[in-house]
Design a protein around this motif. Structure first.
Motif, short mmCIF file in Angstrom:
data_model
loop_
_atom_site.label_atom_id
_atom_site.label_comp_id
_atom_site.label_asym_id
_atom_site.label_seq_id
_atom_site.Cartn_x
_atom_site.Cartn_y
_atom_site.Cartn_z
N LEU A 128 0.73 -1.28 -0.03
CA LEU A 128 0.01 0.11 0.04
C LEU A 128 0.99 1.29 0.00
O LEU A 128 0.54 2.15 -0.77
CB LEU A 128 -1.05 0.11 1.09
N ASP A 129 1.84 1.38 0.69
CA ASP A 129 2.77 2.42 1.05
C ASP A 129 3.98 2.28 1.72
O ASP A 129 4.05 1.13 2.35
CB ASP A 129 1.96 3.78 1.40
N VAL A 130 4.93 2.97 1.39
CA VAL A 130 6.16 3.08 2.19
C VAL A 130 6.20 4.39 2.88
O VAL A 130 5.99 5.45 2.03
CB VAL A 130 7.50 2.76 1.17
N SER A 131 6.75 4.45 4.08
CA SER A 131 6.70 5.73 4.89
C SER A 131 8.02 6.05 5.75
O SER A 131 8.82 5.05 5.90
CB SER A 131 5.45 5.63 6.05
N LYS A 132 8.10 7.27 5.83
CA LYS A 132 9.42 7.78 6.51
C LYS A 132 9.17 9.36 7.18
O LYS A 132 8.51 9.89 6.34
CB LYS A 132 10.53 7.81 5.56
#
Length: 251
Positions: free
Chosen positions: A159-163
């Motif tokens: 779904l997503d990659v977050s930082k």
């Protein structure tokens, strides 16, 4: 077992291996990019087998650095790890709590861990293990990949990659094929890596609305929100996007 992964970063850049095996890269001069990455994955059972419980036909997984869910267990659930078994070069940890509304199951590797919420905080270990059924985890210092062992039965979608970017906010990165509907039909303001739009996101009546920056590059669709409690708003995010030299998701 290592307590923390080794960040793949430099003074200006950072790289992460996404759960689909691709590479997410950020390069922004003058910004701290050493905060840990995380990622969200959804597993859909395309062909339910006989007796598949409803809750297992759609499974949400969250990938973080090792040890993140120890804090969640303590602060959110107030429970304990009741079952710990070796699996796939790591360990499966199942929580237990008599008073919480949900339980927690975690596969923990040398560098990263995969977590999912359980509907029953006292769920048995054998029932909890089914939430990781037909999945293979490949952990490395660069990131963790999730593979279905039976692709005809299960589909794994990132779904997503977050930082978190200190002093800027939270960056959620998606592939265009899963987030193209977020991009407006009209042109955005040009930045070195693509275009950017401002969106006023409505919140609850008790909380004010906030500005979210939508950023599109040839290989990503990104949303960036500030940290109101730290007096970080959209202006800091916009300055960051103007200083991003690379933001990409490649196979």
């Amino acid at each position: 077992m290592r307590d923390h992964p080794e960040p793949i970063s430099s003074a200006t850049g950072a790289r992460f291996r996404a759960p689909d095996g691709g590479w997410v890269t950020i390069d922004a001069a003058g910004y701290n990019l050493e905060e840990p990455w995380s990622a969200s994955v959804q597993v859909t059972t395309k062909r339910p087998y006989a007796g598949t419980p409803d809750g297992l036909q759609l499974r949400d997984l969250h990938i973080t650095v090792v040890g993140n869910y120890d804090m969640v267990l303590e602060r959110v659930i107030g429970g304990r790890w009741a079952n710990i078994v070796e699996a796939q070069g790591g360990h499966l940890l199942i929580s237990h709590c008599e008073t919480a509304e949900q339980g927690l199951a975690v596969w923990r590797g040398p560098w990263h861990e995969v977590a999912t919420w359980l509907p029953d905080p006292t769920m048995s270990g054998s029932d909890a293990l089914r939430y990781f059924a037909r999945l293979y985890f490949e952990d490395s210092p660069e990131g963790l990949c999730v593979r279905p062992t039976a692709p005809a039965v299960d589909r794994v979608e990132v779904l997503d990659v977050s930082k978190k970017i200190p002093g800027v906010g939270f960056l959620d990165i998606r592939k265009p094929e899963t987030a193209h509907q977020l991009v407006p039909d009209w042109s955005g303001a040009p930045v070195p890596t693509g275009e950017v739009w401002m969106e006023d996101v409505a919140s609850t009546p008790q909380e004010p609305s906030k500005i979210v920056l939508l950023h599109a590059t040839p290989s990503t669709v990104t949303t960036l929100s500030g940290e109101a409690e730290l007096n970080v708003d959209w202006k800091d995010g916009l300055e960051f996007l103007f200083n991003v030299n690379e933001l990409s998701w490649t196979d």
